[in-house]
Scaffold this active site. Structure first.
Site, mmCIF file in Angstrom:
data_model
loop_
_atom_site.group_PDB
_atom_site.id
_atom_site.type_symbol
_atom_site.label_atom_id
_atom_site.label_comp_id
_atom_site.label_asym_id
_atom_site.label_seq_id
_atom_site.Cartn_x
_atom_site.Cartn_y
_atom_site.Cartn_z
ATOM 1 N N ASP A 27 67.011 126.590 52.490
ATOM 2 C CA ASP A 27 66.670 125.218 52.162
ATOM 3 C C ASP A 27 65.387 125.242 51.319
ATOM 4 O O ASP A 27 64.488 126.032 51.600
ATOM 5 C CB ASP A 27 66.450 124.526 53.524
ATOM 6 C CG ASP A 27 65.980 123.116 53.433
ATOM 7 O OD1 ASP A 27 66.737 122.238 53.842
ATOM 8 O OD2 ASP A 27 64.845 122.897 52.983
ATOM 9 N N ILE A 28 65.338 124.408 50.289
ATOM 10 C CA ILE A 28 64.136 124.375 49.443
ATOM 11 C C ILE A 28 63.008 123.661 50.208
ATOM 12 O O ILE A 28 63.234 122.611 50.816
ATOM 13 C CB ILE A 28 64.417 123.654 48.103
ATOM 14 C CG1 ILE A 28 65.563 124.382 47.373
ATOM 15 C CG2 ILE A 28 63.157 123.578 47.242
ATOM 16 C CD1 ILE A 28 66.018 123.716 46.086
ATOM 17 N N HIS A 73 64.176 112.316 40.214
ATOM 18 C CA HIS A 73 65.410 112.890 40.742
ATOM 19 C C HIS A 73 66.079 113.841 39.746
ATOM 20 O O HIS A 73 66.632 114.876 40.121
ATOM 21 C CB HIS A 73 66.348 111.732 41.099
ATOM 22 C CG HIS A 73 67.361 112.077 42.133
ATOM 23 N ND1 HIS A 73 68.606 112.555 41.814
ATOM 24 C CD2 HIS A 73 67.308 112.009 43.490
ATOM 25 C CE1 HIS A 73 69.284 112.763 42.925
ATOM 26 N NE2 HIS A 73 68.520 112.439 43.955
ATOM 27 N N GLU A 77 69.779 119.849 49.494
ATOM 28 C CA GLU A 77 68.978 120.971 48.999
ATOM 29 C C GLU A 77 69.095 122.160 49.950
ATOM 30 O O GLU A 77 68.190 122.971 50.075
ATOM 31 C CB GLU A 77 67.499 120.565 48.777
ATOM 32 C CG GLU A 77 67.025 119.378 49.573
ATOM 33 C CD GLU A 77 66.747 119.709 51.032
ATOM 34 O OE1 GLU A 77 67.566 119.296 51.873
ATOM 35 O OE2 GLU A 77 65.730 120.363 51.318
ATOM 36 N N ASN A 90 61.068 115.570 43.978
ATOM 37 C CA ASN A 90 61.680 114.304 43.555
ATOM 38 C C ASN A 90 60.628 113.212 43.392
ATOM 39 O O ASN A 90 60.638 112.473 42.404
ATOM 40 C CB ASN A 90 62.692 113.831 44.615
ATOM 41 C CG ASN A 90 64.039 114.493 44.445
ATOM 42 O OD1 ASN A 90 64.393 114.943 43.365
ATOM 43 N ND2 ASN A 90 64.802 114.555 45.518
HETATM 44 N N1 LIG Z 1 67.232 115.598 43.033
HETATM 45 C C1 LIG Z 1 67.993 115.678 44.118
HETATM 46 N N2 LIG Z 1 67.461 115.498 45.331
HETATM 47 C C2 LIG Z 1 68.232 115.622 46.413
HETATM 48 C C3 LIG Z 1 69.600 115.921 46.316
HETATM 49 N N3 LIG Z 1 70.115 115.996 47.577
HETATM 50 C C4 LIG Z 1 69.098 115.738 48.424
HETATM 51 N N4 LIG Z 1 67.943 115.500 47.751
HETATM 52 C C5 LIG Z 1 66.619 115.167 48.263
HETATM 53 O O1 LIG Z 1 66.108 116.251 49.006
HETATM 54 C C6 LIG Z 1 65.057 115.739 49.829
HETATM 55 C C7 LIG Z 1 65.097 116.454 51.143
HETATM 56 O O2 LIG Z 1 63.992 116.014 51.867
HETATM 57 P P1 LIG Z 1 63.676 116.482 53.335
HETATM 58 O O3 LIG Z 1 64.964 116.569 54.116
HETATM 59 O O4 LIG Z 1 62.617 115.609 53.851
HETATM 60 O O5 LIG Z 1 63.201 117.945 53.195
HETATM 61 P P2 LIG Z 1 62.039 118.611 52.339
HETATM 62 O O6 LIG Z 1 61.192 117.621 51.611
HETATM 63 O O7 LIG Z 1 62.664 119.665 51.508
HETATM 64 O O8 LIG Z 1 61.161 119.245 53.475
HETATM 65 P P3 LIG Z 1 61.409 120.561 54.331
HETATM 66 O O9 LIG Z 1 62.893 120.831 54.315
HETATM 67 O O10 LIG Z 1 60.917 120.217 55.688
HETATM 68 O O11 LIG Z 1 60.630 121.653 53.702
HETATM 69 C C8 LIG Z 1 65.297 114.240 49.941
HETATM 70 O O12 LIG Z 1 64.271 113.589 49.249
HETATM 71 C C9 LIG Z 1 66.621 114.033 49.249
HETATM 72 O O13 LIG Z 1 66.671 112.795 48.575
HETATM 73 C C10 LIG Z 1 70.160 116.106 45.016
HETATM 74 O O14 LIG Z 1 71.344 116.360 44.827
HETATM 75 N N5 LIG Z 1 69.318 115.969 43.945
#
Ligand SMILES: Nc1nc2c(ncn2[C@@H]2O[C@H](COP(=O)(O)OP(=O)(O)OP(=O)(O)O)[C@@H](O)[C@H]2O)c(=O)[nH]1
Length: 306
Positions: free
Chosen positions: A176-177, A189, A219, A184
């Site tokens: 996971d990123i 986005h 992600e 974002n």
């Molecule tokens: N640009 C983009 N963003 C996405 C996509 N799918 C999910 N996201 C975003 O990924 C983010 C995931 O946020 P969180 O689940 O809080 O996780 P995080 O910020 O990576 O934090 P940690 O996982 O705790 O390190 C959210 O803001 C989603 O809107 C996508 O296909 N494109």
């Protein structure tokens, strides 16, 4: 933020083959397509001499209906002919609405087992390539052009089933990123999508051809590593982590850098034995959760006792 996978989250069809979505040496194989039932569109490639259909978890094609017997019917391959043989089931096997004990299958035959109907598509059927293309499209993430979660879980279920039987090694990595929301929020986005593509490309280029790489969620990503144990999975995970850490997406004046957290797990015993692909996912997911909790940008290999 990664959440622990709820047990009931994954409802991917059991027994769905994964391996013939590219043309094999002998071209496409005959297959069954579910045209009525809980997993409409599910495709079962008939690539083995014998395929068991039934309610049992050990059936090659599990049909989870109470009116289906555990070992309901078998499809046998004899040269280029497929024969369905009812296994003394309580409620019978029907081909084109007729109850049959045995029946040689012909292209487009409809097989009814319980409330589920499969259509038999023969190897020389004009529809075979059409179904192949549909399956391929349904298995790809359209943005990242890697497998999607559905495909990954189909693959994992099939592979796990076989690896436990043989037995052979199998490991997975979930990653996971880190703090992706910030990307974002800071850049928008669209740039977020660019970063996702960047990470996917970096990872793809570091994996073996036999590894299965897929987008698991927004992600989140998953990798299946056939013939790998926990140690090898840990080493691969670290290689991926370092590669992502070392590269950047260039956007105008900015260098956007991201890191990833990874959880790995393997089939070999770690505490209690693995009974299914669900255990493997659960273990990798809990390792990923630990990696996040421990500060991110790291790999944790599952070594629990559960
Ligand atoms: N640009 C983009 N963003 C996405 C996509 N799918 C999910 N996201 C975003 O990924 C983010 C995931 O946020 P969180 O689940 O809080 O996780 P995080 O910020 O990576 O934090 P940690 O996982 O705790 O390190 C959210 O803001 C989603 O809107 C996508 O296909 N494109």
């Amino acid at each position: 933020m990664v959440k622990k996978t709820p047990k009931e989250e994954t409802t991917i069809p059991p027994g769905t083959p994964w391996f013939h979505w590219k043309y094999g040496e002998n071209g496409l194989e005959a297959c069954l397509i579910m045209i009525r039932g809980p997993q409409v569109g599910r495709r079962v490639v008939l690539d083995k001499d014998e395929i068991v259909l039934g309610r049992s978890k050990n059936a090659d094609v599990q049909i989870e209906e109470s009116c289906v017997s555990r070992q309901h019917a078998v499809i046998k391959r004899e040269a280029s002919t497929f024969i369905i043989i009812d296994q003394n089931s309580t409620n019978g096997t029907f081909v084109n609405s007729e109850r049959r004990v045995t029946c040689v299958l012909r292209d487009q035959d409809l097989i009814t087992i319980g409330n589920t109907i499969f259509k038999f598509i023969a190897k020389n059927s004009p529809e075979l390539h059409y179904h192949e293309e549909l399956h391929k499209q349904a298995s790809l993430d359209p943005v990242l052009q890697i497998h999607n979660k559905r495909f990954f879980l189909e693959y994992l279920e099939q592979k796990c089933h076989r690896s436990l039987l043989l037995p052979t090694k199998l490991a997975i990595i979930l990653f996971d990123i880190d703090h992706f929301k910030r990307i974002n929020d800071t850049y928008g986005h669209q740039t977020g999508d660019q970063v996702l593509l960047h990470v996917a490309n970096i990872v793809k280029s570091r994996l073996r051809n036999s590894d299965i790489f897929s987008r698991y969620g927004g992600e989140e990503f998953a990798v299946a590593l056939p013939d790998s144990d926990a140690e090898q999975a840990g080493m691969t995970a670290e290689k991926l982590r370092r590669a992502v850490e070392a590269t950047a997406v260039i956007r105008d004046e900015d260098e956007i850098r991201v890191t990833i957290s990874l959880g790995a797990a393997s089939l070999e015993p770690a505490g209690s034995p693995i009974r299914s692909w669900r255990d493997l996912i659960e273990r990798a997911d809990s390792a990923l959760y630990e990696a996040k909790k421990a500060g991110r940008n790291r790999t944790i290999v599952y070594r629990g006792t559960r």
